[in-house]
Design a protein around this motif. Structure first.
Motif: not given
Length: 261
Positions: A9, A11-12, A16, A185, A193, A243, A245
Motif C-alpha cells: 500500500m 505506493t499510495e 506514504r 477525489y 486529490y 485510499g 487520498y
C-alpha cells in the motif's frame, strides 16, 4: 497503539505520508508483506491495541490474530443502509436479487450494480447490459465445474439500480461520530486529490456521522455531488483498506489514537 502497514500500500501517496507521520509522532509501527495465505511476512505479534492498514484481504490476518481494533471492518448489507439512512443513499432505489435470479430479460441498457454485502466480490459501478450478460453467463458456468469453488454463488446478493449522474466525489473519515478529515477525489471522470471539501458537502457528511446508526466506530464515507447539487452517500469502506487520498493524515492518526477499546 501499534500500526501495521502493508508494504504493497505504500505506493499510495496517503499511505506514504502515513509512513512518514508515525515515526515523527513517536507512534510504534511496522511494515509487512501479505503472503498468499493471507498471513503477514514477517509475522507480527505486537502487544496491546493494533490497527492495520492494507488491502481488503488483510482483514483475514487481523481476525486470526484477534487484533483490536484491527481493520475496523464494515459488515453490513445494502438493506441495512437503506433501513437506517434511507434516501440519503445514492442507490436507495436499487433492488436486491439473488445472483441466480437477476431478471436478465428486463435489464436496461445501462444500470448500476454492486455486491449487496460489504465483501468486494466485484467492483461496484455502472455497467452495460451486454457486458453484464456476458459476465453473468461466465459466472454461471463456474457453478457447474466441480473443480472450482467460485466466490460468487447462486445466492450471492446483488444490487441493481438506475444510474445517477455524479459531478464530484468526496471521501470523509469518520471516527466516533465526528468527521475528522476529508478529500475531494473525483470531478466528473477526472481523478483529482484535494484536501478540502465544499462546506455544504461537509455539513451533509457531518449529518451522516451524527446519525444514531453507524456502520462502524471509524470508517471512510464517500459522498457524491449530483448535477443539481444533490448530495448522497455513495458507499462506506473499511477505514484501513480505503485510499487515503489527500486526507490530513496527522488529524486522522490523532483521532484514531484517542479511541478507547
Amino acid at each position: 497503539m501499534h500500526w501495521i502497514i502493508q508494504n504493497g500500500m505504500r505506493t499510495e501517496p496517503g499511505v506514504r505520508e502515513l509512513a512518514e507521520t508515525l515515526p515523527r509522532l513517536g507512534i510504534t509501527h511496522s511494515f509487512h508483506d501479505l503472503g498468499d495465505d493471507w498471513q503477514l511476512v514477517p509475522e507480527a505479534n505486537p502487544a496491546g491495541n493494533v490497527i492495520v492498514i492494507g488491502a481488503y484481504a488483510i482483514r483475514h490476518e487481523a481476525r486470526r490474530k484477534g487484533w483490536v481494533p484491527g481493520v475496523l471492518e464494515v459488515e453490513h448489507d445494502h438493506l441495512a443502509y437503506v433501513r437506517n439512512w434511507g434516501e440519503a443513499l445514492l442507490n436507495a432505489a436499487g433492488s436486491v436479487w439473488r445472483f441466480a435470479d437477476v431478471p436478465l430479460s428486463s435489464l436496461p441498457e445501462r444500470f448500476f450494480c454492486r455486491p449487496a454485502e460489504d465483501n468486494k466480490l466485484w467492483k461496484a459501478g455502472p455497467t452495460r447490459r451486454d457486458e453484464f450478460l456476458e459476465w453473468h453467463a461466465q459466472v454461471r458456468k463456474l457453478w457447474d465445474d466441480p473443480e472450482v469453488e467460485p466466490s460468487i454463488q447462486p445466492d450471492t446478493p446483488i444490487v441493481i439500480g438506475p444510474l445517477r449522474e455524479i459531478s464530484e466525489e468526496h471521501r470523509f473519515w469518520v471516527v466516533d461520530g465526528q468527521v475528522v478529515t476529508s478529500s475531494l477525489y473525483k470531478r466528473g471522470e477526472l481523478v483529482t486529490y484535494e484536501n478540502h471539501s465544499d462546506p455544504e458537502v461537509v455539513a451533509f457528511a457531518e449529518t451522516i456521522a451524527a446519525h444514531p446508526w453507524q456502520p462502524q466506530r471509524a470508517y471512510a464515507l464517500d459522498i457524491s455531488v449530483g448535477r443539481n447539487r444533490e448530495l448522497h452517500v455513495i458507499e462506506v469502506n473499511n477505514l484501513g483498506s480505503a485510499g487515503l487520498y489527500a486526507a490530513n493524515i496527522q488529524k486522522l492518526v490523532a483521532a484514531i489514537e484517542k479511541m478507547e477499546f
